[in-house]
Every structure is written in C-alpha cells, then in structure tokens.
Write a protein that holds these residues in place. Structure first.
Motif, PDB file in Angstrom:
ATOM      1  N   UNK A  75       8.892   8.096  -7.833  1.00 24.86           N
ATOM      2  CA  UNK A  75       8.592   6.673  -8.403  1.00 24.86           C
ATOM      3  C   UNK A  75       7.590   5.955  -7.372  1.00 24.86           C
ATOM      4  N   UNK A  76       6.556   5.332  -7.831  1.00 23.32           N
ATOM      5  CA  UNK A  76       5.714   4.760  -7.144  1.00 23.32           C
ATOM      6  C   UNK A  76       6.272   3.440  -6.405  1.00 23.32           C
ATOM      7  N   UNK A  77       5.648   3.364  -5.196  1.00 21.50           N
ATOM      8  CA  UNK A  77       5.928   1.977  -4.351  1.00 21.50           C
ATOM      9  C   UNK A  77       7.474   2.166  -4.024  1.00 21.50           C
ATOM     10  N   UNK A  78       8.047   3.369  -3.726  1.00 25.04           N
ATOM     11  CA  UNK A  78       9.337   3.732  -3.373  1.00 25.04           C
ATOM     12  C   UNK A  78       9.343   4.853  -2.168  1.00 25.04           C
ATOM     13  N   UNK A  79      10.063   4.600  -1.099  1.00 28.73           N
ATOM     14  CA  UNK A  79      10.107   5.408  -0.052  1.00 28.73           C
ATOM     15  C   UNK A  79      10.810   6.810  -0.434  1.00 28.73           C
ATOM     16  N   UNK A  80      10.104   7.832  -0.183  1.00 28.68           N
ATOM     17  CA  UNK A  80      10.807   9.194  -0.580  1.00 28.68           C
ATOM     18  C   UNK A  80       9.919  10.138   0.287  1.00 28.68           C
ATOM     19  N   UNK A  88       0.756  -1.191  -0.085  1.00 30.45           N
ATOM     20  CA  UNK A  88      -0.105  -0.092   0.178  1.00 30.45           C
ATOM     21  C   UNK A  88       0.635   1.291   0.015  1.00 30.45           C
ATOM     22  N   UNK A  89       0.936   1.787  -1.073  1.00 34.72           N
ATOM     23  CA  UNK A  89       1.852   3.154  -1.233  1.00 34.72           C
ATOM     24  C   UNK A  89       0.816   4.387  -0.889  1.00 34.72           C
ATOM     25  N   UNK A 128       6.841  24.960   6.616  1.00 32.96           N
ATOM     26  CA  UNK A 128       7.376  23.796   5.570  1.00 32.96           C
ATOM     27  C   UNK A 128       6.381  22.837   5.764  1.00 32.96           C
ATOM     28  N   UNK A 129       6.001  22.411   4.399  1.00 31.34           N
ATOM     29  CA  UNK A 129       5.244  21.312   4.341  1.00 31.34           C
ATOM     30  C   UNK A 129       6.186  19.892   3.882  1.00 31.34           C
ATOM     31  N   UNK A 130       6.118  18.980   4.730  1.00 33.78           N
ATOM     32  CA  UNK A 130       6.839  17.871   4.587  1.00 33.78           C
ATOM     33  C   UNK A 130       5.873  16.672   3.993  1.00 33.78           C
ATOM     34  N   UNK A 131       6.340  16.408   2.738  1.00 37.18           N
ATOM     35  CA  UNK A 131       5.566  14.967   2.086  1.00 37.18           C
ATOM     36  C   UNK A 131       6.302  13.924   2.206  1.00 37.18           C
ATOM     37  N   UNK A 132       5.755  12.666   2.671  1.00 39.18           N
ATOM     38  CA  UNK A 132       6.368  11.593   2.785  1.00 39.18           C
ATOM     39  C   UNK A 132       5.519  10.414   1.926  1.00 39.18           C
ATOM     40  N   UNK A 133       6.281   9.854   1.247  1.00 39.91           N
ATOM     41  CA  UNK A 133       5.653   8.805   0.757  1.00 39.91           C
ATOM     42  C   UNK A 133       6.286   7.177   1.177  1.00 39.91           C
ATOM     43  N   UNK A 134       5.519   6.549   1.306  1.00 38.69           N
ATOM     44  CA  UNK A 134       5.789   5.236   1.933  1.00 38.69           C
ATOM     45  C   UNK A 134       5.150   4.032   1.471  1.00 38.69           C
TER      46      UNK A 134
END
Length: 355
Positions: A150-155, A112-113, A233-239
């Motif tokens: 990139x999808x499905x990659x932590x950033x 689950x991204x 500051x806006x922190x965007x986290x993709x997990x």
C-alpha cells in the motif's frame, strides 16, 4: 485559484557511498555484485530521472467552511464531559453561550514515500529447499522486483536473493542435530534435595524432564537438521516520511494538539516529485512548502528511492466558545472536523475512586 509552479531539474539526488553486506561465511565464495560491502548497510538507489516533473496544473480552492453553530458547540462539550467520569453535566445543560470566535487555520502536509534496501547474510535450517548459489548470476539488489502492499504506509519485506543459497554444517551442534542438555549437563539425570519427616536431608535422583533422560536436546540453531542454508537476505523497507506546517493562530492550541484532527481538504497533489505550492493566499505557507519539498527531496534521496510524494492543504476549523455558568465566565475550544474539545477550566469536577 492558485497553481503549482515548475522548477526545472530541481534537487538532483546527492551521491551516497555503497554499503551493504558483510563478508560471506568462512569457506564460502563471495557472490558477484555483493562483495566488498559493509554488513547490513543501505544500498544507494537508482538515480532520479533527469526531468520527472509534469506540467503544473491550477487548482480551485473553496475556503467556505460553515461556522460552528451553538448547537454543535454544546454537543461537542457534552461528548467531552461524558468521557470524564468525574465531570458533572450541569455546565453543559445550564451554561449560557455568550460568544463564539473563529481561529481557523491552514495545515500544509508533505509526505514522501520511500523505499530503501539493505542486505545481510542470513541462515535457516535446511529442510530440502533449493540450493542455487553460483548456478546463475545473482540479480543486483535494486533489480529484484518488490512492490509495496500500500502506498504511503510503512511496511517491511524480506526477500531471499536468488542464486545465493549454499549449504553448510551447523557450527552449534557440529552437524549432529543435537547438543548436550543444558539442564542435566548430559547425564540424563537430575539430583534433587529431599527432606524427611525426621529432619534428615538426602539426595534423590530422577530422570531429566527437559531431555527425557537422553542427555541431549535438539539444536535450536538448525532445528535438529544438522545443516543450514546460508543465503543473502534483502530487506526492503517502505517508509512514509511526513512533515506538517500549521499556520500560527492565537487560539492557544499547540500544533501537536491540532495534528490529531482532520480538516477540510483544499488541495491534494500526488506525483513522483511534487512542486512546491506557489500562489496560495498565505505567503508563509508557500515558503514552508518550498522549504519542506527541498528538504525531503535532498534528505530522502540519499539512502532511499522516492516512490511518490503527496502534499495537502487542509482548512482546520477552530472556535473558542465563551459561556457563563453560575455567573462565572468560562471557555473551551472546539477544533477539527471531529469537534474535539480543549479546556483547562471546566468547573464541575470532583474526585472519585473506582473500586
């Protein structure tokens, strides 16, 4: 053949308390849309569409995997032994394979991204950048464009929220750009103890090298500028949140060991929200798929936005190879597409010291 079955309006997102920024610095007006929230907290995502599920599609499954050959089994053991400096090669070369037994298994994986957003007050030295607070209405956190590389990659990514930047004097140096040297305490001199050849001690004075005798150093907070830009500051986290289920098998390998290898992919299904697998020949895998899908969609929609889900089923080859060497029965396990080897009774080992 089996299919993925629809379940209407599955798993509505639970509500979450709005948390976010701390109060603005003293003397600064709050930013509309960002006041009254806690520092650094996660912001609740937009709701999931009422019915994001497409129609289910059947999938053809080919479970035909060629059995491990004796040549491949011997080659796998040879490569395993070559990676151990204290292992001899005689059992590989002279051992006789007597049995090869398959313990193949299935692995279900759900990914689950998600995207989560949090906000906080930040500051940086003023070097002429734009100061735009209150010129226009600041966009709300979830209306600020941000795309994962990139999808499905932590950033993670930091974004300065538009129309939130203001100037302030640096509190550390009181807007001077310099602070008293911490080494010489502002004197510009250093005092060093000196011993002469006859044993007498004296004190010598020299210029402080840290401040070049000025008695002051550049303020590290504002980098000598005397002013700071304060902004939100806006922190965007993709997990990529991942869960695995590996079917029970009696080879003796643990699930953690099997998780390090790949298998033949039988199914890959990617959607905004996936349906649990239904109709697969193994009933327990169907059950685990439903359980994990429910858990992921309930858990990760509370503080994050689900961007995409991916579920896969892999066929993991596992073979136990029994062989004899010097009339001694031995065995090892070859597993995964990588033909990794597990054994706890390899006979030709020695102790050596690497100098």
């Amino acid at each position: 053949m089996y299919g993925l079955q629809a379940q209407p309006n599955m798993y509505p997102p639970p509500t979450a308390n709005f948390q976010g920024l701390a109060s603005p610095p003293m003397g600064f007006a709050s930013i509309p849309g960002y006041d009254g929230v806690g520092g650094g907290g996660f912001l609740p995502p937009p709701p999931i569409p009422a019915n994001p599920f497409p129609q289910p599609e059947p999938h053809n499954v080919d479970c035909c995997v060629p059995p491990l050959t004796e040549e491949a089994a011997r080659s796998a053991l040879k490569e395993y032994v070559s990676g151990h400096c204290c292992y001899g090669s005689d059992p590989v070369n002279d051992g006789k394979i007597t049995e090869m037994k398959a313990f193949n298994t299935y692995r279900y994986r759900l990914e689950t991204f998600t995207e989560s957003r949090s906000t906080e007050w930040s500051q940086e030295p003023y070097t002429g950048q734009s100061v735009d607070a209150h010129i226009q209405m600041a966009p709300t956190p979830w209306n600020i464009p941000a795309q994962p590389p990139e999808m499905f990659k932590d950033t993670t990514k930091d974004i300065k929220v538009p129309n939130t930047s203001s100037l302030k004097d640096c509190d550390t140096c009181h807007a001077n750009g310099t602070i008293k040297c911490t080494i010489c305490e502002g004197s510009g001199k250093r005092h060093l103890g000196v011993s002469s050849s006859d044993g007498d001690n004296s004190v010598a004075e020299s210029t402080c090298l840290d401040c070049s005798g000025k008695g002051t150093q550049e303020c590290k907070t504002c980098k000598g500028k005397g002013k700071l830009v304060v902004y939100i500051n806006l922190k965007v986290k993709w997990t990529n949140n991942k869960s695995d289920y590996t079917m029970e098998q009696s080879s003796g390998l643990k699930s953690d060991t099997i998780s390090t290898v790949s298998g033949k992919k039988l199914l890959e299904d990617t959607k905004l929200l996936v349906y649990p697998v239904m109709g697969f020949p193994d009933a327990q895998l169907n059950h685990e798929s439903e359980r994990l899908v429910r858990e992921h969609q309930a858990q990760y929609s509370q503080t994050a936005r689900i961007l995409q889900q991916r579920q896969t089923i892999e066929y993991i080859p596992i073979s136990k190879v029994t062989y004899t060497w010097k009339e001694r029965p031995l065995s090892y396990i070859v597993y995964g597409n990588e033909h990794k080897v597990y054994t706890n009774d390899y006979p030709a080992t020695c102790c050596c010291t690497i100098l």
